[in-house]
Scaffold this motif. Sequence first.
Motif, mmCIF file in Angstrom:
data_model
loop_
_atom_site.group_PDB
_atom_site.id
_atom_site.type_symbol
_atom_site.label_atom_id
_atom_site.label_comp_id
_atom_site.label_asym_id
_atom_site.label_seq_id
_atom_site.Cartn_x
_atom_site.Cartn_y
_atom_site.Cartn_z
ATOM 1 N N HIS A 1 -4.588 -0.487 5.894
ATOM 2 C CA HIS A 1 -4.131 -0.652 7.276
ATOM 3 C C HIS A 1 -3.000 0.323 7.558
ATOM 4 N N GLY A 2 -2.735 0.559 8.812
ATOM 5 C CA GLY A 2 -1.716 1.518 9.209
ATOM 6 C C GLY A 2 -0.333 1.111 8.745
ATOM 7 N N ALA A 3 0.535 2.113 8.559
ATOM 8 C CA ALA A 3 1.912 1.871 8.123
ATOM 9 C C ALA A 3 2.755 3.079 8.475
ATOM 10 N N ASP A 4 4.043 2.950 8.280
ATOM 11 C CA ASP A 4 5.003 4.037 8.474
ATOM 12 C C ASP A 4 5.336 4.583 7.089
ATOM 13 N N VAL A 5 4.950 5.837 6.805
ATOM 14 C CA VAL A 5 5.146 6.391 5.465
ATOM 15 C C VAL A 5 5.825 7.756 5.561
ATOM 16 N N VAL A 6 6.455 8.137 4.447
ATOM 17 C CA VAL A 6 7.169 9.414 4.370
ATOM 18 C C VAL A 6 6.551 10.257 3.260
ATOM 19 N N VAL A 7 6.211 11.488 3.582
ATOM 20 C CA VAL A 7 5.612 12.413 2.614
ATOM 21 C C VAL A 7 6.629 12.745 1.526
ATOM 22 N N PRO A 8 6.292 12.536 0.236
ATOM 23 C CA PRO A 8 7.237 12.825 -0.842
ATOM 24 C C PRO A 8 7.108 14.238 -1.416
ATOM 25 N N ASP A 9 5.890 14.763 -1.455
ATOM 26 C CA ASP A 9 5.634 16.072 -2.054
ATOM 27 C C ASP A 9 4.301 16.576 -1.516
ATOM 28 N N LEU A 10 3.890 17.745 -1.966
ATOM 29 C CA LEU A 10 2.725 18.414 -1.383
ATOM 30 C C LEU A 10 1.435 17.599 -1.561
ATOM 31 N N ARG A 11 1.014 17.345 -2.789
ATOM 32 C CA ARG A 11 -0.271 16.667 -3.011
ATOM 33 C C ARG A 11 -0.184 15.182 -2.668
ATOM 34 N N GLY A 12 0.940 14.537 -3.001
ATOM 35 C CA GLY A 12 1.111 13.147 -2.617
ATOM 36 C C GLY A 12 1.126 12.985 -1.110
ATOM 37 N N GLY A 13 1.724 13.944 -0.414
ATOM 38 C CA GLY A 13 1.775 13.895 1.040
ATOM 39 C C GLY A 13 0.407 14.024 1.672
ATOM 40 N N TYR A 14 -0.429 14.913 1.126
ATOM 41 C CA TYR A 14 -1.806 15.022 1.620
ATOM 42 C C TYR A 14 -2.526 13.692 1.420
ATOM 43 N N SER A 15 -2.268 13.051 0.293
ATOM 44 C CA SER A 15 -2.905 11.772 0.009
ATOM 45 C C SER A 15 -2.473 10.712 1.014
ATOM 46 N N HIS A 16 -1.195 10.706 1.378
ATOM 47 C CA HIS A 16 -0.731 9.786 2.416
ATOM 48 C C HIS A 16 -1.471 10.021 3.724
ATOM 49 N N LEU A 17 -1.659 11.277 4.055
ATOM 50 C CA LEU A 17 -2.327 11.618 5.302
ATOM 51 C C LEU A 17 -3.781 11.142 5.294
ATOM 52 N N ILE A 18 -4.469 11.363 4.186
ATOM 53 C CA ILE A 18 -5.860 10.925 4.089
ATOM 54 C C ILE A 18 -5.943 9.402 4.086
ATOM 55 N N ALA A 19 -4.992 8.744 3.439
ATOM 56 C CA ALA A 19 -4.972 7.280 3.470
ATOM 57 C C ALA A 19 -4.791 6.774 4.894
ATOM 58 N N ALA A 20 -3.937 7.444 5.661
ATOM 59 C CA ALA A 20 -3.729 7.045 7.060
ATOM 60 C C ALA A 20 -4.994 7.234 7.881
ATOM 61 N N LEU A 21 -5.752 8.288 7.583
ATOM 62 C CA LEU A 21 -7.002 8.528 8.292
ATOM 63 C C LEU A 21 -8.091 7.550 7.861
ATOM 64 N N THR A 22 -7.983 7.021 6.645
ATOM 65 C CA THR A 22 -8.935 6.026 6.146
ATOM 66 C C THR A 22 -8.624 4.640 6.707
ATOM 67 N N ALA A 23 -7.333 4.351 6.921
ATOM 68 C CA ALA A 23 -6.880 3.004 7.275
ATOM 69 C C ALA A 23 -7.265 2.619 8.701
ATOM 70 N N ASP A 24 -7.378 1.318 8.921
ATOM 71 C CA ASP A 24 -7.536 0.790 10.265
ATOM 72 C C ASP A 24 -6.174 0.759 10.945
ATOM 73 N N GLY A 25 -6.153 1.106 12.217
ATOM 74 C CA GLY A 25 -4.920 1.051 12.978
ATOM 75 C C GLY A 25 -4.152 2.356 12.953
ATOM 76 N N GLU A 26 -2.912 2.303 13.413
ATOM 77 C CA GLU A 26 -2.071 3.490 13.548
ATOM 78 C C GLU A 26 -1.078 3.594 12.397
ATOM 79 N N SER A 27 -0.862 4.821 11.960
ATOM 80 C CA SER A 27 0.143 5.116 10.941
ATOM 81 C C SER A 27 1.055 6.223 11.445
ATOM 82 N N THR A 28 2.329 6.120 11.111
ATOM 83 C CA THR A 28 3.272 7.199 11.365
ATOM 84 C C THR A 28 3.562 7.877 10.035
ATOM 85 N N VAL A 29 3.261 9.163 9.951
ATOM 86 C CA VAL A 29 3.466 9.911 8.708
ATOM 87 C C VAL A 29 4.574 10.927 8.954
#
Length: 455
Positions: A399-427
């Motif tokens: 589900h959507g959440a408010d997350v902060v990118v920590p590094d390059l590859r982890g940050g991409y993973s956060h972005l893809i997780a937000a696109l996978t999740a239901d609802g809105e996420s702030t990255v």
Amino acid sequence: MTTLLSGGAASAPTPGGSSETILVRGGRPLIGNVTVTGAKNLATKAMVASLLGDTPSTLRDVPEISDAQVVRSLLEVHGVRVTDGAEPGSLILDPSAAVSAHMEEIDAHAGASRIPILFCGPLLHLLGEAFIPDLGGCRIGDRPINFHLDALREFGAVVEKLPSGIRLSAPEGLHGANIELPYPSVGATEQVLLTAVRARGVTELRGAAIEPEIMDLIAVLQKMGAIISYEPNRVIFIEGVDTLQGYDHRCIFDRNEAASWACAALATDGDIFVKGAKQQEMLTFLNVYRKVGGWFDVREDGIRFRRGGDLKPVTVETDVHPGFMTDWQQPLIVALTQAHGRSVVHETVYENRFGFTDALNKMGADIVVHHEGLEAEYRRVPRRELEQAAVISGPTALHGADVVVPDLRGGYSHLIAALTADGESTVRNVGILSRGYERLFTKLADLGADFDILD
């Protein structure tokens, strides 16, 4: 001001730009085509290699990323004339007027990049001195530079530690050396190659990294006139030469970006054709992709990726090439949250690289990190003291959440997780992704991602 990028719009921030926060509306599969160009891990090193030549070099398929811009700025600070070539994505690098640069200038242009360490060998040959500011980079572990400094000392460099960084000099020039790396470090292998090619005598490097980007750098240096051979068991011989010429080279494709898009297709149940991806350099990744339930079609001009059915759990051990890359495990873990069962990822390359999973758990994932690693009956990769393990249980609805990118590859993973999740996420802090992903937001929009750039 909010810039809308939704369903294929085409306005995106430039590398290194000010865009730091995006609002993502998830739950939509990513479908379409993307193109990967030159590898970040080759292009930046080949740009540094241009310092070794007596004539200009031409580098093609240079990715439009901020790390490449950092190297360009550092070269220009040292007097290298860098111009755009006639072919899009090509650079012409002329080192004929290279000069020494002040520590303050190097520090100002390096930013968070760790690339200045690789300038040392070429600058010691060219100018007799080099400076290294305090190094940045992604926060994924200690990543010491001891391997680099120890190797440079073996070549005859004098290392002086200063409050502002490190000064190196070579009052008697550099000579060949017998070097054995305690671990197949990519950066240290690059350091030895860039230093040994013009050192007096022969250098024998044992325990070398043999990643495809390393082999491509060797090809660049051979084009310049270097004499380099490699043998089984990670041994490389370099015969030093007096002079080198410029090169004309097209970068190997970015297999990290290709794998990232492949994992995005898995996680979002999408269908992505990655133009420019090649099978040979991705064999290990493709094997794991198939085991987890992914489907791929290798074509002459790229590889198509999608699910082949329900996703299945896997056990993965990261390792240096030809093993499973550490940069691949982070986007893969996002997809594994949707697999039916218990997956285990053993991270053996870097310590502290599972910090990004906290945000995934916040979004509904079930990931447990074992900071001392896990014993396993069947292991291909020898256990290391620093290793950790992540156990991913799925499938779990994100589900959507408010997350902060920590590094390059982890940050991409956060972005893809937000696109996978239901609802809105702030990255937040997404600007860091421009270090390694070319035109990322434009590509996402072309794949049907729904998001707003907030600043």
